[in-house]
Scaffold this motif. Structure first.
Motif, mmCIF file in Angstrom:
data_model
loop_
_atom_site.group_PDB
_atom_site.id
_atom_site.type_symbol
_atom_site.label_atom_id
_atom_site.label_comp_id
_atom_site.label_asym_id
_atom_site.label_seq_id
_atom_site.Cartn_x
_atom_site.Cartn_y
_atom_site.Cartn_z
ATOM 1 N N ASN A 72 0.988 -1.157 -0.130
ATOM 2 C CA ASN A 72 0.144 -0.100 -0.044
ATOM 3 C C ASN A 72 0.761 1.318 0.035
ATOM 4 N N ALA A 73 1.969 1.058 0.744
ATOM 5 C CA ALA A 73 2.845 2.441 0.860
ATOM 6 C C ALA A 73 3.447 2.516 -0.445
ATOM 7 N N ASP A 74 3.738 1.662 -1.333
ATOM 8 C CA ASP A 74 4.272 1.646 -2.432
ATOM 9 C C ASP A 74 3.328 2.498 -3.553
ATOM 10 N N ASP A 75 1.972 1.876 -3.303
ATOM 11 C CA ASP A 75 1.089 2.540 -4.095
ATOM 12 C C ASP A 75 0.772 4.018 -3.906
ATOM 13 N N HIS A 76 1.018 4.490 -2.599
ATOM 14 C CA HIS A 76 0.699 5.840 -2.097
ATOM 15 C C HIS A 76 1.560 6.597 -2.697
ATOM 16 N N ALA A 77 3.043 6.022 -2.752
ATOM 17 C CA ALA A 77 4.170 6.923 -3.146
ATOM 18 C C ALA A 77 3.981 6.998 -4.923
ATOM 19 N N TYR A 78 3.423 6.008 -5.448
ATOM 20 C CA TYR A 78 3.393 6.009 -6.967
ATOM 21 C C TYR A 78 2.271 7.144 -7.013
ATOM 22 N N ILE A 79 1.125 6.942 -6.439
ATOM 23 C CA ILE A 79 0.109 8.075 -6.839
ATOM 24 C C ILE A 79 0.531 9.464 -6.420
ATOM 25 N N GLN A 80 1.301 9.727 -5.285
ATOM 26 C CA GLN A 80 1.602 11.040 -4.943
ATOM 27 C C GLN A 80 2.352 11.595 -5.878
ATOM 28 N N SER A 81 3.485 10.914 -6.451
ATOM 29 C CA SER A 81 4.381 11.415 -7.237
ATOM 30 C C SER A 81 3.613 11.622 -8.704
ATOM 31 N N VAL A 82 3.074 10.535 -9.264
ATOM 32 C CA VAL A 82 2.385 10.526 -10.493
ATOM 33 C C VAL A 82 1.509 11.714 -10.927
ATOM 34 N N ALA A 83 0.941 11.889 -9.447
ATOM 35 C CA ALA A 83 -0.256 13.071 -9.506
ATOM 36 C C ALA A 83 0.279 14.487 -9.410
ATOM 37 N N LEU A 84 1.256 14.617 -8.848
ATOM 38 C CA LEU A 84 2.046 15.774 -8.576
ATOM 39 C C LEU A 84 2.667 16.377 -10.078
ATOM 40 N N LYS A 85 3.249 15.275 -10.958
ATOM 41 C CA LYS A 85 3.962 15.377 -11.896
ATOM 42 C C LYS A 85 2.934 16.035 -12.918
ATOM 43 N N HIS A 86 1.723 15.533 -12.964
ATOM 44 C CA HIS A 86 0.702 15.931 -13.926
ATOM 45 C C HIS A 86 -0.313 16.970 -13.640
ATOM 46 N N GLY A 87 0.175 17.600 -12.529
ATOM 47 C CA GLY A 87 -0.610 18.605 -12.344
ATOM 48 C C GLY A 87 -2.145 18.459 -11.419
ATOM 49 N N ILE A 88 -1.985 17.420 -10.642
ATOM 50 C CA ILE A 88 -3.014 16.942 -9.758
ATOM 51 C C ILE A 88 -2.710 17.017 -8.169
ATOM 52 N N SER A 89 -3.825 17.824 -7.441
ATOM 53 C CA SER A 89 -3.607 17.997 -6.055
ATOM 54 C C SER A 89 -3.662 16.567 -5.323
ATOM 55 N N VAL A 90 -3.064 16.109 -4.200
ATOM 56 C CA VAL A 90 -3.109 14.996 -3.556
ATOM 57 C C VAL A 90 -3.287 15.274 -2.289
ATOM 58 N N SER A 91 -4.575 14.353 -1.781
ATOM 59 C CA SER A 91 -5.098 14.556 -0.441
ATOM 60 C C SER A 91 -4.406 13.326 0.381
ATOM 61 N N LYS A 92 -3.390 13.488 1.105
ATOM 62 C CA LYS A 92 -2.763 12.458 1.701
ATOM 63 C C LYS A 92 -3.361 11.576 2.856
ATOM 64 N N LYS A 434 -0.184 20.646 -3.223
ATOM 65 C CA LYS A 434 -0.755 21.458 -4.612
ATOM 66 C C LYS A 434 0.713 21.079 -5.413
ATOM 67 N N PRO A 435 0.219 20.705 -6.754
ATOM 68 C CA PRO A 435 1.312 20.442 -7.650
ATOM 69 C C PRO A 435 2.121 21.809 -8.027
ATOM 70 N N GLU A 436 1.691 22.707 -7.882
ATOM 71 C CA GLU A 436 2.297 24.172 -8.208
ATOM 72 C C GLU A 436 3.443 24.205 -7.198
ATOM 73 N N ASP A 437 3.392 23.505 -6.033
ATOM 74 C CA ASP A 437 4.612 23.718 -4.958
ATOM 75 C C ASP A 437 5.634 22.495 -5.340
ATOM 76 N N PHE A 438 5.305 21.747 -6.298
ATOM 77 C CA PHE A 438 6.567 20.716 -6.482
ATOM 78 C C PHE A 438 6.902 20.873 -7.953
ATOM 79 N N LYS A 439 8.265 20.810 -8.122
ATOM 80 C CA LYS A 439 8.884 21.032 -9.631
ATOM 81 C C LYS A 439 9.480 19.680 -9.667
ATOM 82 N N ASP A 440 10.053 19.373 -10.863
ATOM 83 C CA ASP A 440 10.553 18.068 -11.568
ATOM 84 C C ASP A 440 10.259 16.998 -10.471
ATOM 85 N N VAL A 441 9.076 16.504 -10.370
ATOM 86 C CA VAL A 441 8.773 15.089 -9.754
ATOM 87 C C VAL A 441 9.146 14.042 -10.517
#
Ligand code: MIC
Ligand code: SF4
Length: 639
Positions: A72-92, A434-441
């Motif tokens: 599950n932790a793997d999935d969380h890390a994947y979702i967080q990174s792929v979402a931020l990279k593509h302009g999607i907010s993440v609710s942790k 917020k994706p705008e707070d993360f660069k080069d994910v």
């Protein structure tokens, strides 16, 4: 126009607004949750669509929060990174259940929302047109594509008067379910109106639209009025409010009237949300477990009612009571005003703000237990204990019963003082990235992230054995069960495949593998329940070529087509009776039959020597998807 037509007209991309005809609508917002999200983002990446094109897209992590291994932790890390990279907010994780948080922080009246979760219609509580869909459809919407659906019929539910003595919003939706059944909403939007609407708060309205999913409805919607404005103002979002309602002379396809004054507390009995009976009639059933929470009933207002009932009391010695507040906002407010202490003192087991027991993530009841839950689904074995009997009830019924140790009619308990809607909710968005707070994910892919199966273009002769003959109302929880042991593998289809249809036939998966795939035959409303695409991806992996059923649930039919599996409907239901497990079936000239536009496919029963007609109504778009072997192949071909 009615309200549904108004929102659709304002978002119409293609098609004619005639009930039953395919239309497509522009999508303003999307949401995903983690148990469908990994797959949705893998598919989004496969489409190579770049950054999201929507006004707002949010990736929630709320389902797979039990982390008993790395998965599950793997999935969380994947979702967080792929979402931020593509302009999607993440609710942790810990921030709350997607539908509750979306209502609080992002939903806007008059906007369209598509989510990879069947309870996305919760947003209808603030006047959104909020629709649940499979991950692929959500991925397309994130990329700026419109959502295709059949123009729904619109059912008017007129609410008259006001709820009396401890009767709740949950009892309203249970009454609608009693009247319409779990298939009564297929192809329809349920629109609420009448003088009773203004007596209901936004969270109460959201309870009703949330559980409209159990009707099989496309969605449910309430008008946006002064109450909506007050709610958004209390969330610091008054500027998101617009007034919306149906025209006075609006036309509807069906009408239902519910007199709230006459409504009494209800319960959905095992194992279906439409097996509704009055609590008085059910009597004082002894109970073993009470679970309060889920996206249906975990708002601040619900929790405050529960706290008031529990204050100064102790949970019955034979009952285990769990409470999961719907969001961190709710939990923080309960902590601040002392209500949480009242719950804890009464002996409640406080769980994190997540789906938890609703999806079998812990708290499976004991053997033969009676469990009262404020949730929306009581499908067979969903709690994780096949012998348990789960009843769906309001928070009021649940809390009074937890103290007494037996099913208790709240109408016979002291009248609760009303809970005031707070003028200001406690706002703290620091767990929303917020994706705008993360660069080069960089996208993080742990070993639990496995590639998903892809269908092949349709073959001209489709042949195989009838692997199973199923009854009516088979749910996606039967097709692809979910619980604490299986949810960690939502991004690992080969692993999940061993559990396909396990609650009905533990040998199914082995048989499908041994026979190199084949056909599934089923009764009506096949695939009701969740939006999980896994209920199509796993059969695809097992080489299921077609499902022949009396009828299909909307999201599941879309998921089958999106993944290149033929959803065929018996034209004459007597043909369902004639097929037996083991019969060899064949579809000759399959490509030609599917492409012929006549909406019919002839299937041969080779074993018994007869042929029968099935219906396959398709638009050109769906036809192309089936011929190409699913949406992804079709997109790749068009590029
Ligand atoms: C559910 O309530 O069944 C779920 C779990 O939220 C599903 C999504 C899933 O299977 O991940 C749903 O309702 O769509
Ligand atoms: Fe989560 Fe249950 Fe709601 Fe599904 S129905 S989103 S599992 S709380």
């Amino acid at each position: 126009m009615n309200l549904t037509e108004k929102i659709i007209a304002a978002h119409l991309d293609e098609g004619e607004m005639k009930a039953g005809k395919e239309i497509s609508i522009f999508i303003d917002q999307t949401l995903t949750q983690d148990s469908t999200g990994t797959m949705a983002y893998l598919q989004f990446e496969a489409m190579n669509l770049g950054r999201v094109k929507t006004e707002k897209s949010v990736a929630y992590i709320d389902h797979n929060t039990l982390q008993s291994g790395f998965e599950n932790a793997d999935d969380h890390a994947y979702i967080q990174s792929v979402a931020l990279k593509h302009g999607i907010s993440v609710s942790k994780p810990g921030n709350g259940i997607c539908h509750q948080v979306h209502l609080e922080r992002f939903g806007k009246p008059g906007k369209t929302l598509v989510g990879s979760d069947s309870h996305t219609p919760t947003g209808g509580g603030i006047g959104m047109l909020a629709i649940g869909a499979g991950g692929l459809d959500v991925a397309v919407a994130m990329g700026g594509g419109s959502l295709h659906l059949n123009m729904p019929k619109v059912v008017k539910v007129e609410l008259k008067g006001a709820l009396s003595h401890n009767t709740a919003a949950k009892d309203i939706i249970l009454e609608v379910l009693r009247k319409l059944t779990v298939k009564g909403g297929v192809g329809k939007v349920i629109e609420y109106c009448g003088d009773g609407v203004k007596t209901l708060t936004v969270p109460e309205r959201a309870t009703i639209t949330n559980m409209g999913a159990e009707l099989g409805a496309t969605t449910s919607v309430f008008p946006s009025d002064e109450t909506t404005r007050e709610f958004l103002k209390a969330q610091g979002r008054e500027s998101d409010w617009v007034e919306l309602s149906a025209d006075k002379d609006a036309k509807y396809d069906e009408e239902i009237v519910i007199d709230l004054n006459k409504l009494r507390p209800l319960a959905a009995c095992p194992h279906s949300p439409d097996a509704v009976r009055s609590i008085r009639e059910l009597g004082k059933i002894k109970i073993d477990q009470v679970c309060i929470g889920s996206c249906t009933n975990s708002s601040y207002m619900d929790m405050m009612k529960v706290a008031k009932i529990l204050k100064g009391k102790t949970v019955n010695p034979d009952v285990s009571l769990t409470i999961s507040p719907g969001s961190r906002q709710v939990l923080a407010m309960l902590a601040k005003n002392g209500a949480l202490a009242d719950m804890i003192s009464a002996g409640a087991r406080i769980l994190e703000c997540a789906c938890g027991p609703c999806i079998g993530m812990g708290q499976s009841p004991k053997t033969d237990a009676v469990s009262l839950r404020t949730f929306n689904r009581n499908f067979f074995a969903r709690s994780g204990t096949a012998s348990a009997s789960v009843y769906l009830v309001s928070p009021e019924t649940a809390a009074f019963s937890a103290v007494n140790g037996y099913l208790t009619d709240p109408a016979e308990c002291p009248q609760l003082e009303p809970v005031e809607m707070p003028e200001k909710f406690l706002i703290n968005d620091n767990l929303i990235l917020k994706p705008e707070d993360f660069k080069d994910v960089e996208v993080v892919r742990g070993p639990n992230i496995k590639p998903f199966p892809k269908a092949e273009p349709l073959k001209n002769t489709v042949t195989g054995e009838t692997l199973i003959v199923l009854d009516d109302n088979i749910t996606t929880d039967h097709i692809m069960p979910s619980n604490a042991r299986l949810l960690p593998y939502r991004s690992n289809i080969p692993y999940l495949a061993d559990w396909c249809l396990n609650p009905v036939d533990p040998e199914f998966s082995a048989r499908a593998k041994a026979k190199n795939g084949g056909f599934i035959v089923a009764g009506s409303n096949y695939g009701q329940g969740s939006s999980r695409e896994h209920a199509a991806l796993v059969p695809l992996y097992l080489k299921i070529k077609a499902v022949i059923a009396k009828s299909f649930a909307r999201i599941h039919r879309d998921n089958l087509i999106n993944n290149g599996i033929l959803p065929l409907e018996f034209v004459d239901e007597k043909d369902y009776e004639r097929i037996s497990a083991g019969d060899k079936l064949e579809i000759d000239n399959a490509c030609h039959q599917v492409a012929s536009k006549c909406g019919k496919v002839i299937v041969k029963n080779i074993t018994k020597g007869y042929e029968f007609e099935t219906a396959l109504p398709l638009t050109d778009r769906l036809m192309a998807n089936l011929l190409d072997g699913g949406v992804l192949n079709n997109i790749a071909k068009r590029r």
